[in-house]
Write an enzyme that holds these catalytic residues in place. Structure first.
Site, PDB file in Angstrom:
ATOM      1  N   LYS A  43     128.594 -46.602  40.692  1.00  0.00           N
ATOM      2  CA  LYS A  43     126.964 -46.358  40.358  1.00  0.00           C
ATOM      3  C   LYS A  43     126.218 -47.789  40.950  1.00  0.00           C
ATOM      4  CE  LYS A  43     122.945 -47.704  37.375  1.00  0.00           C
ATOM      5  NZ  LYS A  43     122.750 -48.445  35.793  1.00  0.00           N
ATOM      6  N   GLY A  58     115.055 -51.761  30.489  1.00  0.00           N
ATOM      7  CA  GLY A  58     115.652 -52.559  29.390  1.00  0.00           C
ATOM      8  C   GLY A  58     114.318 -52.654  29.062  1.00  0.00           C
ATOM      9  N   ALA A  75     117.320 -45.141  33.581  1.00  0.00           N
ATOM     10  CA  ALA A  75     116.765 -46.644  32.728  1.00  0.00           C
ATOM     11  C   ALA A  75     114.829 -46.163  32.586  1.00  0.00           C
ATOM     12  CB  ALA A  75     116.009 -47.359  34.164  1.00  0.00           C
ATOM     13  N   GLY A  76     114.981 -46.806  31.225  1.00  0.00           N
ATOM     14  CA  GLY A  76     113.819 -47.536  31.269  1.00  0.00           C
ATOM     15  C   GLY A  76     113.318 -45.976  29.681  1.00  0.00           C
ATOM     16  N   ALA A 107     120.824 -47.187  28.537  1.00  0.00           N
ATOM     17  CA  ALA A 107     121.987 -48.189  27.531  1.00  0.00           C
ATOM     18  C   ALA A 107     120.818 -49.066  26.622  1.00  0.00           C
ATOM     19  CB  ALA A 107     122.508 -49.140  27.935  1.00  0.00           C
TER      20      ALA A 107
END
Lengths: 66, 252
Positions: free
Chosen positions: B97, B158, B184-185, B206
C-alpha cells in the site's frame, strides 16, 4: 570499530557481520528486514556481509499501522 | 466464492480491508479483525523495538489474514521505495500500500511523488496499491502506470469526515479498469455503505474502528455495511424522482 544500529552507536570489539548486528536487537526468525547503508540485504546474505567502521544498519519489522 | 474482490489476480471474499493503527491493545485488535471478517490488513514498517511485546504479524498469521505493508510516514518517492523494499524482504510479499504524503497537517498524498514511486516500484516487480487523492485524472495516470488498484481518499486520514466528493469517486469508478478502493475518511458504517454504493470494489479503514468506543462492535457494523452497500449496488437503486409515486394501487 563503531557502527550505528537503528540510530544507536555500537562499539564492536572484533569483526562483525550484519547477522551479528541484527542479533543485537532481535532473534526472530522471520518478519525482519535489514538495510546496510540504505541498501536492503537479503536475509540469507546477512552472515556473509561483513561490517566496517561507520556502517549504518537499519533493522525493521511490521508494527500496527495504516 | 460469490462475487469476490479480485486484486492482481488474487481473490478475496471480504471487501473490507482493515488497518491496525491506533488500537489500544493486540487483544482488542484481534477481536476487531475477526469481527470485521477481513482477509487483508495493513501494517507499517518501523525499527525493531527489542522491548516490544507481542507481534501484529503473529496475530495476522494466526488468523490467516494476509498482511499488506504500507509506506506510511514517507514524504518522498525515494523513502517510500526504500520502505517498500524492506517490507518485501521482511514479509515476503511484493504487495504494497503506497503512501507518499505531502505534509503532516493534512496527510494528503503528494501526487508527483506518488506517481514517481508507483512507476519505479512497478518496474521493480511490486504490486502497487496507491493511496491517492480523489482526483480522477491522477487515478487514471496511476492505473496507466500499472497500479493493481487505485485507492482514493474519502477525506483526510483519521478525519472521519466521510466521502466529501462522491461525484469524483463515481468518476474514478466509471473509468477505472482496476479495483477502486475507498481509503481514508470513513467515520461510521453509513460512509462505508455509500462507498460501496458508489461502485467502489472495497473499503479500507482503520481509525473508525480502532478509535471507536467499542472497536469489535464497530468492526461488525463495518463488515455488514460493506456487504449491504455492495448488495445494493448489485441490486440497482431506484431512480430519484421529484414527486411521489404511490406504492399502493389506486382506490376503486
Amino acid at each position: 570499530m563503531t557502527i550505528t544500529v537503528n540510530g544507536e552507536p555500537h562499539l564492536a570489539a572484533g569483526a562483525m557481520s550484519l547477522a551479528d548486528a541484527v542479533a543485537l536487537l532481535t532473534t526472530k526468525p522471520a518478519g525482519v528486514a535489514a538495510a546496510l547503508n540504505g541498501e536492503v540485504v537479503r536475509r540469507p546474505d546477512w552472515p556473509q556481509t561483513p561490517l566496517a567502521d561507520g556502517d549504518e544498519i537499519e533493522v525493521v519489522t511490521a508494527v500496527q499501522g495504516g | 466464492m460469490d462475487d469476490p474482490l479480485v486484486i492482481a489476480g488474487e481473490s478475496f471474499s471480504s471487501r473490507l480491508i482493515m488497518g491496525t493503527g491506533g488500537m489500544p491493545s493486540l487483544d482488542v485488535l484481534d477481536r476487531a479483525l475477526v469481527a470485521s471478517g477481513t482477509e487483508l490488513t495493513t501494517v507499517a514498517m518501523r525499527r525493531v523495538d527489542p522491548a516490544a511485546s507481542g507481534s501484529v504479524l503473529d496475530l495476522l498469521a494466526a488468523r490467516g489474514i494476509r498482511a499488506l505493508p504500507n509506506t506510511a510516514g514517507c514524504y518522498t518517492a525515494g523513502e517510500a521505495i526504500r520502505v517498500a523494499r524492506l517490507a518485501r524482504e521482511a514479509l515476503g510479499t511484493s504487495w504494497v500500500k503506497l503512501e507518499v504524503i505531502a505534509d503532516e497537517r493534512t496527510l494528503l498524498p503528494d501526487p508527483i511523488e506518488l506517481l514517481t514511486a508507483s512507476e519505479q516500484l512497478i518496474a521493480d516487480g511490486f504490486v502497487v496499491l496507491p493511496y491517492t487523492n480523489d482526483d480522477p485524472v491522477l487515478a487514471r495516470r496511476l492505473e496507466q502506470a500499472g497500479c493493481a488498484a487505485v485507492m482514493p481518499l474519502g477525506s483526510p486520514i483519521g478525519s472521519g469526515l466521510g466521502i466529501r466528493n462522491p461525484h469524483n469517486i463515481e468518476l474514478i469508478v466509471e473509468s477505472a479498469g482496476v479495483p477502486v478502493i475507498l481509503d481514508a475518511g470513513i467515520g461510521t458504517a453509513s460512509d462505508a455503505a455509500i462507498a460501496m454504493e458508489l461502485g467502489c470494489a472495497a473499503v479500507l479503514l482503520a481509525t473508525s474502528v480502532t478509535r471507536a468506543r467499542d472497536p469489535e462492535l464497530m468492526a461488525t457494523a463495518m463488515r455488514e455495511a460493506v456487504q449491504a452497500g455492495r448488495l445494493a449496488l448489485r441490486a440497482g437503486r431506484v431512480p430519484r424522482r421529484r414527486h411521489a409515486q404511490a406504492s399502493s394501487p389506486a382506490m376503486n
